[in-house]
Enzyme design. Sequence first.
Site, short mmCIF file in Angstrom:
data_model
loop_
_atom_site.label_atom_id
_atom_site.label_comp_id
_atom_site.label_asym_id
_atom_site.label_seq_id
_atom_site.Cartn_x
_atom_site.Cartn_y
_atom_site.Cartn_z
N ASP A 59 0.80 -1.07 0.13
CA ASP A 59 0.13 -0.06 0.02
C ASP A 59 0.78 1.28 0.04
O ASP A 59 0.30 2.37 0.16
CB ASP A 59 -0.92 -0.16 1.08
CG ASP A 59 -0.54 0.09 2.58
OD1 ASP A 59 0.62 -0.68 2.64
OD2 ASP A 59 -0.88 0.67 3.60
N HIS A 60 2.32 1.05 -0.11
CA HIS A 60 3.22 2.30 -0.29
C HIS A 60 3.93 2.31 -1.61
O HIS A 60 4.30 3.26 -2.02
CB HIS A 60 4.22 2.20 0.91
CG HIS A 60 3.41 2.33 2.20
ND1 HIS A 60 3.53 3.45 2.91
CD2 HIS A 60 2.43 1.66 2.95
CE1 HIS A 60 2.90 3.47 4.07
NE2 HIS A 60 2.21 2.37 4.13
#
Length: 259
Positions: A59-60
């Site tokens: 998610d980064h």
Amino acid sequence: MIDIRPIPAFDDNYIWLLSRPGHKGCAVVDPGDEDPVIERLRTEGLTLEAILITHKHGDHVGGIRGLKAIWPEAVVYGPVGEPIKALERRLQGGDRVELSGLGVAFDVLDVPGHTEGHIAYYGDGALFCGDTMFAGGCGRVFSGTFEQLSDSLIRIGRLPPDTRAYCAHEYTLANLRFALVVEPDNRALQRRFEEATALRADNLPTVPSVLANELATNPFLRCDRPQVAAAAEARAGRPLRSAAEVFAVVRRWKDSWRG
Ligand SMILES: [Zn+2]
């Protein structure tokens, strides 16, 4: 001074957009998803010059490939100590990132603990700390250690108190609810919870936060305080000898807490 604005992604992620009035180039921090970034940059007529990554979690980093497909000239910066294939400039503590188009430079800090090679970017009074410190809380220990995360937060706590901390998630209300379980009598914390509740009721971000406020209210930056140590010792049922031990107890307490 640069403009720093959130691009919301997924349920509760913030991708940070760095831009400068009158300049077409921009940078983003931790683009977990390319779609909201593409939409925002197109709306504003911006060109991506740099991608700053704090750590390896999907998610980064999930949007890097899609962004590079549109803006191949964007330089991808990230931690040397993590397996992220797309990185072009591998950084560690002590390195410096110059984004000359934006007129800003960041010092790289090693802040392991959430993951083994997590880094943060510090410059222009702003700290991009990924999932190391959250507003009112901190990241879970995944592939680093409790000792590392404790030490990383102590070092973050020594930055100038007016530092604005841009974390990567809107977890603030849940964090502050837990913080009130640890320190129910902390007046600054009570006030902060009321302020954050009002912001979220209007669907406004509670991030960035000011480091001085974290030092006054975030239990994970207060493991050397008697109130937090006493709460941790009561939880553990034994004496705790150091701030690092207090940290480990409070972090595990939060892991099992269902507020
Ligand atoms: Zn993470």
